[in-house]
Enzyme design. Sequence first.
Site, short mmCIF file in Angstrom:
data_model
loop_
_atom_site.label_atom_id
_atom_site.label_comp_id
_atom_site.label_asym_id
_atom_site.label_seq_id
_atom_site.Cartn_x
_atom_site.Cartn_y
_atom_site.Cartn_z
N GLY A 68 0.84 -1.19 0.00
CA GLY A 68 0.00 0.00 0.00
C GLY A 68 0.88 1.24 0.00
O GLY A 68 1.99 1.21 0.52
N GLN A 73 3.05 10.03 0.79
CA GLN A 73 4.35 9.36 0.92
C GLN A 73 5.28 9.65 -0.26
O GLN A 73 6.47 9.39 -0.19
CB GLN A 73 4.16 7.84 1.06
N CYS A 116 5.64 0.13 7.30
CA CYS A 116 5.31 1.29 6.46
C CYS A 116 6.53 1.62 5.62
O CYS A 116 7.65 1.64 6.14
CB CYS A 116 4.94 2.47 7.35
N LEU A 117 6.31 1.88 4.33
CA LEU A 117 7.44 2.20 3.45
C LEU A 117 8.11 3.52 3.87
O LEU A 117 9.25 3.76 3.48
CB LEU A 117 6.96 2.28 1.99
N HIS A 158 -4.71 1.81 7.40
CA HIS A 158 -3.33 2.31 7.48
C HIS A 158 -3.09 3.41 6.44
O HIS A 158 -2.54 4.47 6.76
CB HIS A 158 -2.36 1.13 7.27
N GLU A 159 -3.54 3.15 5.20
CA GLU A 159 -3.31 4.12 4.12
C GLU A 159 -4.18 5.36 4.30
O GLU A 159 -3.74 6.48 4.04
CB GLU A 159 -3.56 3.48 2.75
N HIS A 162 -2.68 7.83 6.57
CA HIS A 162 -1.63 8.66 5.95
C HIS A 162 -2.23 9.97 5.42
O HIS A 162 -1.58 11.01 5.48
CB HIS A 162 -0.99 7.92 4.77
NI NI Z 1 2.45 3.48 5.59
#
Ligand code: NI
Length: 194
Positions: A68, A73, A116-117, A158-159, A162
């Site tokens: 995701g 991000q 998380c990236l 989660h996304e 963000h």
């Molecule tokens: Ni994340």
Amino acid sequence: MSPVVGGRSRIDRPFAIAYVRRMTKRTILTIPDSQLREVCAPVQTVDDGIRALADDMLETMYDAPGIGLAASQVGELKRLFVLDVAPEDAPRNPLVFINPKIVWSSEETSVYQEGCLSIPEYYEDVERPAVVKVQFQNRDGEDQELEANGLLATCIQHELDHLNGTLFIDYLSKLKRDRVLKKFTKQAKLAGKI
Ligand code: NI
């Protein structure tokens, strides 16, 4: 989100979306970049620019690899995220969520180890509602409603977080959060990012 710990890379699978535009891999911001803490603005019109951004985000997510990725991000403060939680041995299933809104959450919760990236190689258990109903627009600007459970429900939450400047570490104890923030702040300083 990062792949679940122990998950295998799906990087070698063919890309399923049919279009000819060449995609661009974007740079993924990491904490403590302040853009990750911004509240993103609604997408007014789902046009070719938004579709190109979504496609770039999918390319970036698959390359990372991740399951995701939210627009903030990659430094685009727009209410848009992409994900693909298809099992490793299944065909790719890229999903684009534009202006997503959770309209219902279950009382029942589930716990997943999240990553998380934007916080590479850091994983912790997070408890969230097990089932959510989300309304959004898809890549073609069509209104959609989806009831999600399992990993998909967690990933959507989660996304979506963000887009409101919230990170999964915000659900951890202050001690754990401070520890990870300190580590990444030190790394960013060493890299000359801050
Ligand atoms: Ni994340």
